[in-house]
Design an enzyme around this catalytic site. Structure first.
Site, PDB file in Angstrom:
ATOM      1  N   CYS A  88     -30.819  13.351  -3.013  1.00  0.00           N
ATOM      2  CA  CYS A  88     -30.542  12.374  -4.063  1.00  0.00           C
ATOM      3  C   CYS A  88     -31.567  12.434  -5.175  1.00  0.00           C
ATOM      4  CB  CYS A  88     -30.547  10.953  -3.493  1.00  0.00           C
ATOM      5  SG  CYS A  88     -29.252  10.672  -2.322  1.00  0.00           S
TER       6      CYS A  88
ATOM      7  N   ASP B 132     -34.664  11.329  -4.706  1.00  0.00           N
ATOM      8  CA  ASP B 132     -35.588  10.211  -4.499  1.00  0.00           C
ATOM      9  C   ASP B 132     -35.963  10.110  -3.029  1.00  0.00           C
ATOM     10  OD1 ASP B 132     -33.801   8.305  -6.849  1.00  0.00           O
ATOM     11  OD2 ASP B 132     -35.931   8.771  -6.987  1.00  0.00           O
TER      12      ASP B 132
ATOM     13  N   CYS C  86     -38.591  10.266  -9.910  1.00  0.00           N
ATOM     14  CA  CYS C  86     -38.801  10.347 -11.342  1.00  0.00           C
ATOM     15  C   CYS C  86     -39.756   9.256 -11.822  1.00  0.00           C
ATOM     16  CB  CYS C  86     -37.480  10.219 -12.068  1.00  0.00           C
ATOM     17  SG  CYS C  86     -36.744   8.592 -11.863  1.00  0.00           S
TER      18      CYS C  86
ATOM     19  N   CYS D 242     -33.362   3.254  -9.639  1.00  0.00           N
ATOM     20  CA  CYS D 242     -34.654   3.739  -9.164  1.00  0.00           C
ATOM     21  C   CYS D 242     -35.513   2.584  -8.648  1.00  0.00           C
ATOM     22  CB  CYS D 242     -35.406   4.450 -10.298  1.00  0.00           C
ATOM     23  SG  CYS D 242     -34.591   5.917 -10.908  1.00  0.00           S
TER      24      CYS D 242
END
Lengths: 215, 401
Positions: free
Chosen positions: A52, A54, A79, A126
């Site tokens: 994914c 993450d 990120c 996120c």
């Protein structure tokens, strides 16, 4: 004109990060840089997957009497938004002597985003990673301390029986930007099997949109 | 702080000589080329000349050149134009799985309109096997589209070999050169470094654009071989043989022709210079940073492209650090895309998702110096070290090229 921080090579669309986000990205707080020492933490949790884009790992130390979170450290593969959001979350939980478990559980992704001075819509998911990692870590803490009744069940109700689409699926889709049933279908890559589920799905889309985007 | 631009594949700064060539057409030479009077006719002559200049570069006839508004528009005109005009002959299109979205999404649109599409996969080095394309050609195929140079990983596709296979198939199946299937290529990323001779390449249609060759943005071009017809995308006056009506973007057209000439004139020298720089860059990256993988064939590759995957860290995070230190590049990570999906090109190489999320693209150009590259080599390893220190991952690379 505000200078874009990141511009997509394909679409030319960019987003601008706030000063606070940049600060937490370039100077993340509460990182676990060395190996965790024995007894330094009470529990560890990990969520996400490299697929994914993450992965979030979290360590906590809890004061057994007050239930205050004395220490929260983390590491991530992610990120700028993921790094900044988790850093801010770790600050919110441990500042001023530390929140109790009950208080910390009340933090919503919107609260993190507010403290960050905002995140682009596309990046809101996120900030949820910190939330999920924290729940996972707490659950491990509850298991280790025999408090099974306190484990946070992300138990999911099946909405579309034909295709086994659950509440969690719709939640995930909304987090990825779905606003209508068509969007949800596109993200989940399935259609709607049970037409009776449509009003429920629409209700859930509204619910999660409100929950995460506050609209 | 000096900005070091290493995203030439995204777009290029316009060459000052191109600006000079365009200026008169932005000022006093404003006439509409379709008019009778002398001002319009002067402009008309300049456009005619630009067309001839472009045709000369690609070794075609002037009337085979269509000017339009972008590379994307040229791709759309080629693909939809051919597919729609020849739909009674068949409704099958062949392309690869690493095409630019201007080709992919257009072809996917055809799929929704009941066309059959074959996305031929590339090999793990990012290059398609002509035999795999040949295998998919059937009676109903009207168009085959394969890009010349891929924009993300810079790999060069074997157009001549593919054209040969198509020609042989046509001979065996009694199809003349004016009958489908036709061969289109998106050559936007190739124009700066490779031969664009359409006779040698064996293509029937070729797409170029201005923004990748130090020319004006908002300019594209389609080479359409004589004898092949298109259903136009737009309708209006008679400009561009009715295939792309609209009052001409004169300054753009002149600028485009000038840019194309300039960039092709120096392509051998520039190609050599950048190839040296590219190979040095890659060698040093691998030497200074552990767990770095090159994406795409290291040899059959555009001289200006460096695309690597740095394991255990995420691309957008690297870009933010690079940007802070003055370096502009791009990534194939999901976070750096509009729809939050990782680069389909890196995934087409058969790599796991992590490789896409940790991928970085540096593309060099006319104004890139060794000093720029040395600067990147100096600051990138500490950035990687820092991000790896906060990453919970330790991915074991399964393959090295």
């Amino acid at each position: 004109m505000k200078k874009m921080d990141v511009v997509s090579q394909k679409t030319g669309q960019g987003w601008v990060y706030s000063k606070i986000v940049k600060d937490h990205f370039f100077h993340p707080r509460n990182l676990l840089l060395a190996e965790a020492k024995k007894g330094e933490f009470d529990a560890v949790g990990e969520v996400g997957s490299p697929a994914c884009g993450d992965v979030m790992k979290m360590w906590i130390k809890v004061d057994p009497q007050t239930e205050k979170i004395k220490k929260l450290k983390w590491r991530t593969f992610g990120c700028g938004s993921a790094i900044a959001a988790t850093s801010m979350f770790s600050v919110m939980v441990t500042e001023k002597g530390g929140m109790t478990i009950k208080q910390a559980l009340k933090i919503k992704p919107q609260d993190i985003i507010k403290r960050l001075g905002g995140l682009p819509d596309r990046k809101i998911h996120c900030s949820v990673l910190a939330d999920k990692a924290f729940h996972q870590t707490l659950n491990n803490y509850f298991r280790q301390t025999g408090q099974y009744q306190r484990i946070i069940t992300e138990g999911s109700r099946v909405i579309d029986r034909r295709l086994n689409i659950t509440e969690k699926d719709i939640e995930a889709a909304v987090l990825e930007g779905a606003k209508t049933i068509d969007d949800v279908q596109k993200i989940l890559k399935v259609g709607v099997g049970d037409p009776k589920a449509i009003p429920q799905i629409e209700e859930l889309i509204r619910f999660y949109t409100e929950k995460y985007y506050g609209k | 702080m000096k900005r070091i631009y290493l995203d030439y594949a995204a777009t290029t700064p316009i060459d000052p000589q191109v600006v000079q060539a365009m200026l008169p057409f932005l000022k006093q030479m404003f006439g509409n080329p379709s008019t009778l009077y002398s001002d319009g006719q002067l402009v008309n002559a300049a456009i005619k000349q630009a067309r001839t200049r472009a045709a000369k570069i690609i070794n075609s006839q002037a009337e085979e050149i269509i000017f339009c508004g972008s590379g994307t528009e040229s791709d759309n005109l080629a693909i939809l134009g051919v597919a729609r005009f020849y739909r009674n002959k068949g409704q099958h299109v062949i392309t690869t799985n690493i095409e630019h979205h201007a080709v992919l999404h257009t072809v996917e649109h055809l799929k929704k309109k009941d066309f059959a599409i074959d996305f031929v996969p590339v090999k793990s080095n990012g290059i398609v096997d002509p035999a795999d394309i040949l295998r998919k050609i059937k009676k109903e195929t009207t168009l085959i589209s394969v890009m010349y140079v891929n924009n993300e990983i810079g790999t060069i596709q074997p157009l001549r070999a593919i054209a040969k296979k198509i020609k042989e198939w046509k001979k065996r199946n009694n199809r003349s050169s004016n009958e489908p299937p036709f061969f289109h290529t998106d050559a936007c990323q190739a124009a700066g470094y490779l031969d664009l001779d359409v006779q040698k390449l064996g293509v029937d249609l070729l797409t170029l654009n201005g923004s990748k060759i130090y020319g004006p943005k908002g300019m594209g071009m389609l080479y359409l071989k004589k004898g092949i017809q298109l259903e136009p995308l737009m309708f209006g006056g008679g400009q561009e043989r009715k295939l792309r009506p609209g009052t001409e973007n004169t300054a753009g057209i002149i600028g485009f022709a000038t840019a194309l000439e300039l960039v092709q004139k120096k392509r051998a020298k520039e190609g050599q210079r950048l190839k040296k720089l590219r190979d040095y860059f890659i060698k040093e990256l691998i030497r200074r940073i552990p767990k770095v993988i090159i994406n795409g064939d290291p040899v059959k590759r555009s001289p200006n492209n460096v695309n690597i995957s740095i394991l255990d860290i995420e691309g957008e995070a690297v870009l933010l650090h690079l940007d802070k230190l003055g370096i502009e590049a791009s990534s194939g990570s999901a976070c750096d895309s509009e729809n939050l999906e990782p680069s389909h090109v890196i995934l087409a190489l058969g790599r796991p998702y992590e490789y896409a999320h940790g991928s970085l693209r540096f593309t060099m150009g006319q104004w890139t110096s060794k000093k720029d590259i040395d600067y990147v080599l100096k600051i990138l390893p500490p950035i990687v070290k820092k991000l790896r220190s906060i990453s919970p991952l330790d991915i074991k690379p399964k393959l090295y090229l």
